[in-house]
Every structure is written in structure tokens, then in C-alpha cells.
Design a protein around this motif. Structure first.
Motif, PDB file in Angstrom:
ATOM      1  N   PHE A 211       0.844  -1.198   0.000  1.00 48.23           N
ATOM      2  CA  PHE A 211       0.000   0.000   0.000  1.00 48.23           C
ATOM      3  C   PHE A 211       0.874   1.240   0.000  1.00 48.23           C
ATOM      4  O   PHE A 211       2.027   1.221   0.429  1.00 48.23           O
ATOM      5  CB  PHE A 211      -0.922   0.014   1.226  1.00 48.23           C
ATOM      6  N   SER A 212       0.310   2.321  -0.532  1.00 45.82           N
ATOM      7  CA  SER A 212       0.997   3.601  -0.579  1.00 45.82           C
ATOM      8  C   SER A 212      -0.051   4.699  -0.631  1.00 45.82           C
ATOM      9  O   SER A 212      -0.970   4.652  -1.457  1.00 45.82           O
ATOM     10  CB  SER A 212       1.909   3.693  -1.804  1.00 45.82           C
ATOM     11  N   THR A 213       0.082   5.687   0.209  1.00 45.42           N
ATOM     12  CA  THR A 213      -0.873   6.795   0.217  1.00 45.42           C
ATOM     13  C   THR A 213      -0.622   7.774  -0.925  1.00 45.42           C
ATOM     14  O   THR A 213      -1.449   8.632  -1.199  1.00 45.42           O
ATOM     15  CB  THR A 213      -0.794   7.559   1.550  1.00 45.42           C
ATOM     16  N   LEU A 214       0.522   7.634  -1.605  1.00 46.49           N
ATOM     17  CA  LEU A 214       0.876   8.560  -2.684  1.00 46.49           C
ATOM     18  C   LEU A 214       0.769   7.933  -4.067  1.00 46.49           C
ATOM     19  O   LEU A 214       1.014   8.601  -5.060  1.00 46.49           O
ATOM     20  CB  LEU A 214       2.323   9.054  -2.490  1.00 46.49           C
ATOM     21  N   SER A 221       0.697  12.085 -11.978  1.00 44.35           N
ATOM     22  CA  SER A 221       1.780  12.915 -12.524  1.00 44.35           C
ATOM     23  C   SER A 221       2.356  12.295 -13.792  1.00 44.35           C
ATOM     24  O   SER A 221       2.795  13.017 -14.697  1.00 44.35           O
ATOM     25  CB  SER A 221       2.878  13.103 -11.475  1.00 44.35           C
ATOM     26  N   THR A 222       2.324  10.973 -13.879  1.00 45.13           N
ATOM     27  CA  THR A 222       2.842  10.293 -15.068  1.00 45.13           C
ATOM     28  C   THR A 222       2.012  10.613 -16.302  1.00 45.13           C
ATOM     29  O   THR A 222       2.550  10.981 -17.351  1.00 45.13           O
ATOM     30  CB  THR A 222       2.863   8.763 -14.845  1.00 45.13           C
ATOM     31  N   TYR A 223       0.676  10.477 -16.201  1.00 45.77           N
ATOM     32  CA  TYR A 223      -0.078  10.703 -17.433  1.00 45.77           C
ATOM     33  C   TYR A 223      -0.348  12.169 -17.726  1.00 45.77           C
ATOM     34  O   TYR A 223      -0.748  12.507 -18.841  1.00 45.77           O
ATOM     35  CB  TYR A 223      -1.355   9.850 -17.524  1.00 45.77           C
ATOM     36  N   ILE A 224      -0.095  13.059 -16.800  1.00 44.07           N
ATOM     37  CA  ILE A 224      -0.096  14.480 -17.139  1.00 44.07           C
ATOM     38  C   ILE A 224       1.131  14.799 -17.986  1.00 44.07           C
ATOM     39  O   ILE A 224       1.050  15.489 -19.014  1.00 44.07           O
ATOM     40  CB  ILE A 224      -0.128  15.355 -15.873  1.00 44.07           C
ATOM     41  N   VAL A 225       2.291  14.279 -17.569  1.00 41.62           N
ATOM     42  CA  VAL A 225       3.535  14.490 -18.330  1.00 41.62           C
ATOM     43  C   VAL A 225       3.412  13.918 -19.737  1.00 41.62           C
ATOM     44  O   VAL A 225       3.724  14.589 -20.731  1.00 41.62           O
ATOM     45  CB  VAL A 225       4.740  13.850 -17.607  1.00 41.62           C
ATOM     46  N   TRP A 266       6.451  14.902 -10.892  1.00 42.64           N
ATOM     47  CA  TRP A 266       6.641  13.445 -10.867  1.00 42.64           C
ATOM     48  C   TRP A 266       7.825  13.083  -9.963  1.00 42.64           C
ATOM     49  O   TRP A 266       7.746  12.133  -9.180  1.00 42.64           O
ATOM     50  CB  TRP A 266       6.901  12.924 -12.281  1.00 42.64           C
ATOM     51  N   THR A 267       8.907  13.853 -10.060  1.00 42.88           N
ATOM     52  CA  THR A 267      10.098  13.583  -9.250  1.00 42.88           C
ATOM     53  C   THR A 267       9.813  13.777  -7.766  1.00 42.88           C
ATOM     54  O   THR A 267      10.323  13.035  -6.919  1.00 42.88           O
ATOM     55  CB  THR A 267      11.251  14.505  -9.684  1.00 42.88           C
ATOM     56  N   TYR A 268       9.009  14.765  -7.449  1.00 41.32           N
ATOM     57  CA  TYR A 268       8.640  14.994  -6.047  1.00 41.32           C
ATOM     58  C   TYR A 268       7.904  13.784  -5.472  1.00 41.32           C
ATOM     59  O   TYR A 268       8.201  13.328  -4.364  1.00 41.32           O
ATOM     60  CB  TYR A 268       7.765  16.245  -5.940  1.00 41.32           C
ATOM     61  N   PHE A 269       6.933  13.249  -6.243  1.00 39.14           N
ATOM     62  CA  PHE A 269       6.214  12.067  -5.771  1.00 39.14           C
ATOM     63  C   PHE A 269       7.125  10.850  -5.731  1.00 39.14           C
ATOM     64  O   PHE A 269       6.993  10.000  -4.849  1.00 39.14           O
ATOM     65  CB  PHE A 269       4.991  11.804  -6.656  1.00 39.14           C
ATOM     66  N   TRP A 270       8.042  10.746  -6.707  1.00 42.05           N
ATOM     67  CA  TRP A 270       9.021   9.656  -6.679  1.00 42.05           C
ATOM     68  C   TRP A 270       9.831   9.722  -5.391  1.00 42.05           C
ATOM     69  O   TRP A 270      10.035   8.710  -4.718  1.00 42.05           O
ATOM     70  CB  TRP A 270       9.940   9.776  -7.888  1.00 42.05           C
ATOM     71  N   PHE A 271      10.313  10.915  -5.064  1.00 44.82           N
ATOM     72  CA  PHE A 271      11.111  11.096  -3.859  1.00 44.82           C
ATOM     73  C   PHE A 271      10.309  10.737  -2.607  1.00 44.82           C
ATOM     74  O   PHE A 271      10.779  10.007  -1.729  1.00 44.82           O
ATOM     75  CB  PHE A 271      11.588  12.554  -3.772  1.00 44.82           C
ATOM     76  N   GLN A 273       7.671   8.846  -2.274  1.00 49.16           N
ATOM     77  CA  GLN A 273       7.254   7.446  -2.179  1.00 49.16           C
ATOM     78  C   GLN A 273       8.429   6.507  -1.977  1.00 49.16           C
ATOM     79  O   GLN A 273       8.325   5.540  -1.223  1.00 49.16           O
ATOM     80  CB  GLN A 273       6.486   7.043  -3.442  1.00 49.16           C
ATOM     81  N   PHE A 274       9.530   6.787  -2.620  1.00 50.84           N
ATOM     82  CA  PHE A 274      10.661   5.856  -2.576  1.00 50.84           C
ATOM     83  C   PHE A 274      11.619   6.126  -1.414  1.00 50.84           C
ATOM     84  O   PHE A 274      11.807   5.285  -0.536  1.00 50.84           O
ATOM     85  CB  PHE A 274      11.426   5.897  -3.895  1.00 50.84           C
ATOM     86  N   LEU A 275      12.217   7.300  -1.376  1.00 44.99           N
ATOM     87  CA  LEU A 275      13.243   7.560  -0.380  1.00 44.99           C
ATOM     88  C   LEU A 275      12.702   7.564   1.045  1.00 44.99           C
ATOM     89  O   LEU A 275      13.309   6.995   1.954  1.00 44.99           O
ATOM     90  CB  LEU A 275      13.943   8.883  -0.683  1.00 44.99           C
ATOM     91  N   LEU A 276      11.540   8.189   1.240  1.00 45.17           N
ATOM     92  CA  LEU A 276      10.993   8.236   2.590  1.00 45.17           C
ATOM     93  C   LEU A 276      10.512   6.864   3.047  1.00 45.17           C
ATOM     94  O   LEU A 276      10.639   6.510   4.223  1.00 45.17           O
ATOM     95  CB  LEU A 276       9.858   9.251   2.659  1.00 45.17           C
TER      96      LEU A 276
END
Length: 405
Positions: A211-214, A221-225, A266-271, A273-276
Motif C-alpha cells: 500500500f501507498s498513500t501517494l 503525474s505520469t499521465y499528465i507528463v 513526478w520527481t517529487y512524488f518519486w522522492f 514514495q521511494f526515499l521516505l
């Protein structure tokens, strides 16, 4: 000002389409004769699912971007509104194909969504307590009903917006301009709910243990880009063909800014979801990333190159933002990068660890779905009026000049 869908381009698209079908046939034949005991029955359907999801969400992202422009009453973007409408035209077709794949899964003919295979039945050997605890949300009838609502609702808003904008262009009536704004507001409300749940259903439920809240925001963000990326490429193509004279470097500059900013989003959400998640070191969360690291050797880190570093450095300067060659190259890299990202999100939760390689199935499906997307796009673009002169902000868009250029 019209665009004509040439016979030469039709032949090229048809060749790609037939090549895709041929590669799928070769892959199926190879699997049947040489790997009959271990062949992956989900393989062709999984590849098609990825392709249709990718191109359908591109259309969805384009429709979302169009409605944002309508609601904000942005004057600069009026000249590219017809292109946004055309890109959205694949939405009903791609959505229908996704529904067919989901229905086949619900009928037990394919097995992409493992939670449908008796995992919530206590008498089954496949019983899974975690999945069973989610049965109020993850049950087949409710799942299919939600999916039908998504596709039907998005298609309804697409056809409605297309009709109203056509009437506005003919009549130049402010009444229809107000209707266009109202229907865009309603779509954004509907989209804000369905896009989140769709991410849970169509991708996240492939692995019900994670599960992921983000996650849904990450997909958004992917399909907007990608939606803005295809919009940029088609606009440059039409400009080169000489049938999109009102599109100039000022419009390209603004589209490039959106590409740049949405890549950062997209990078903000990547950061986040992944790093945190990795720093938190919670087993239920990091198992998702560990699986992908074992299969694709830290692809989650490498994906930053096409999806963040290339657009960040490539589109940082205003000079590059208005350079068609630079913008075209960066956009193509972005589209490839986000396809890889979608592939990475879906495949490891469906295929076996030893059989998660990119091969003929994926190439064939990408060629087939991409060709269908392109054919429908250019078919809807054929003889379409590319000047929305009925919009009250058309003159502003025609004479638009970026103030710092």
C-alpha cells in the motif's frame, strides 16, 4: 485550416500495426512449441494491458489538461485546444479494451489480478487473510462496476466537451463558452475522484499486500507528463506540415514549461514514495521496491535519468524551451522513460521472478497499441478545423507573446 491524413502515413501506421501482430504471433508460437511446460499464460494479455493503459492514460492526461485550460480561462492555449481534443479521442477505445481484459480476468480466462483467484475464499487452498480482509473493496462485481464507471464517465465528458466546443466554434456564442467551462468543472470533480481510485484498482491491486498513500498521485503525474508530451509532439508535427500556422515559439515555450514543471512534480512524488519509504524501513512498504531491485537492478533509480535529469537540464533555459529540435528530443525521451516506469509498476507483480524480461510480447504489444492510438488520433485529426476562432480568447492566443522572450 485543415490537416489531411495522407495515404502514406496510413500505410506506415498499418505496417507498424501488422508488425506488432506478427511479433505477438511469433512469440505465442515460440512459447507453444519450445516452452510448453513453463510458458506464461498471462504474457500476451499483460503486455497488451500495459500498452492500452499507457496510451489510454495519455488521452486522459490530455483531457485533464484541456479542462484545466478551460476552467482557468487561459488565453495562450486556445490554438492548441483542437490538438488536445484529438489526443483525448483514444480514451473510449482504450478504455473499452482495458474493460475487456478486466472482464476476461474476472471470468478466470486470464490471471493478471491474483486476488480474483479465490484468495478470499476460506475453503480454497489459495486463501489469503490479507486479501480476504479487503473483500468489501476488492470483490469482482464492485471492481468491474467501478471500472465501467471510470471509462463511461471519462468517455461521456470527452464527447460532451467535443460537442460543445464545436458548437461554440460555429456559433461564437458566450452561452456555449459558459457551458464549456461548466462541463470542464464537472469533469475535474469526477476526475479528481475516479483517477485516484483507478490507480488503486488497475495497478495497485495487482499486489494487494502493498500500500501507498501517494501511489495514485504518482500515477497522475505520469499521465499528465505524457499527455502534454504527446500534445507537444503533435503540435510540432502539424506546424512542420504547414497546417498549424498560429502555433509559434511562444506557445512552444509555455508547453515546454509545463513539461519541465510536471517532470518536477513526478520527481517529487518519486522522492516522497521511494526515499521516505526506504528510510522508514517498514516491511509492508519496502518489499515492493526490493522485488524490483532484484529483477531490474535498481531501475527505480535509473528511471530518474529520462524522467527527471533529461527534462531538468534539457529544458532549464528559455532558449531550449523554444527550440523545436531540443523540445522534440527531450519529449521523446520522456515518453520512453514513463513507459518504462509503467512497465516497472505492473510487470513484477504479475510475472514470475525468472520471467520478467522485456521481449517480443512487449515489443509487439507496444507497436500494436501505439499504432491503434496513432491511427485513431490522425483519423480524428483528418479534416478537423484546427482554428477555434469561435472561442472569445482566440485572438489573444493568436497574438500571444511570452513577455520575457
Amino acid at each position: 485550416m485543415y490537416y489531411l491524413f495522407s495515404k502514406k502515413l496510413k500505410k506506415i501506421i498499418l505496417i507498424f500495426m501488422l508488425t506488432g501482430i506478427f511479433l505477438l504471433f511469433i512469440a505465442l508460437t515460440k512459447g507453444y512449441f519450445f516452452n510448453i511446460h513453463n510458458r506464461e499464460e498471462n504474457q500476451p494479455w499483460l503486455s497488451l494491458y500495459i500498452g492500452f493503459f499507457y496510451f489510454t492514460t495519455i488521452s486522459l492526461g490530455s483531457l485533464f489538461f484541456l479542462c484545466i485550460q478551460n476552467i482557468s480561462k487561459s488565453g495562450w492555449s486556445i490554438v492548441i485546444h483542437p490538438v488536445m481534443e484529438v489526443i483525448s479521442s483514444f480514451l473510449p477505445y482504450g478504455g473499452l479494451m482495458i474493460l475487456i481484459i478486466l472482464l476476461l480476468n474476472a471470468m478466470g480466462m486470464i490471471h493478471l489480478f491474483h486476488w480474483m483467484d479465490f484468495y478470499n475464499n476460506p475453503t480454497s487452498l489459495k486463501y489469503d487473510k490479507i486479501i480476504a480482509n479487503k473483500k468489501l473493496f476488492l470483490n469482482i462485481p464492485f471492481f468491474l462496476i467501478r471500472s465501467i464507471i471510470y471509462v463511461t464517465g471519462w468517455s461521456f465528458f470527452y464527447f460532451r466537451i467535443k460537442k460543445i466546443s464545436h458548437i461554440l466554434n460555429v456559433t461564437r456564442s458566450l452561452m456555449f463558452y459558459k457551458k464549456l467551462n461548466r462541463i470542464s468543472v464537472l469533469f475535474i470533480i469526477f476526475f479528481s475522484i475516479t483517477s485516484i481510485i483507478m490507480g488503486w484498482d488497475w495497478i495497485m491491486s495487482l499486489n494487494p499486500h502493498w500500500f501507498s498513500t501517494l501511489f495514485s498521485w504518482y500515477i497522475l503525474s505520469t499521465y499528465i507528463v505524457t499527455g502534454i508530451g504527446i500534445l507537444t509532439i503533435i503540435s510540432l508535427y502539424l506546424k512542420k506540415k504547414g497546417c498549424f500556422s498560429f502555433f509559434n515559439e511562444n506557445h512552444l515555450h509555455d508547453l515546454s514549461k509545463y513539461l519541465f514543471s510536471t517532470s518536477l512534480l513526478w520527481t517529487y512524488f518519486w522522492f516522497s514514495q521511494f526515499l521516505l519509504y526506504w528510510y522508514g524501513n517498514i516491511p509492508e512498504e519496502i518489499s515492493y521496491f526490493i522485488k524490483r531491485k532484484e529483477i531490474y537492478h535498481s531501475i527505480h533509480l535509473w528511471i530518474l535519468i529520462p524522467n527527471f535529469l533529461v527534462p531538468f537540464f534539457g529544458l532549464m533555459s528559455s532558449k531550449n524551451k523554444k527550440n523545436p529540435k531540443v523540445v522534440f528530443a527531450v519529449t521523446c525521451i520522456l515518453l520512453i522513460g514513463h513507459y518504462i516506469d509503467i512497465y516497472n509498476l505492473i510487470v513484477p507483480d504479475v510475472k514470475k521472478l525468472f520471467d520478467s524480461k522485456f521481449g517480443l510480447y512487449e515489443i509487439g504489444s507496444l507497436l500494436l497499441t501505439g499504432s491503434l492510438f496513432s491511427y485513431i488520433l490522425f483519423l480524428n485529426l483528418n479534416k478537423k478545423e484546427l482554428n477555434f476562432i469561435g472561442n472569445p480568447f482566440f485572438k489573444e492566443s493568436e497574438n500571444y507573446k511570452y513577455p520575457y522572450m
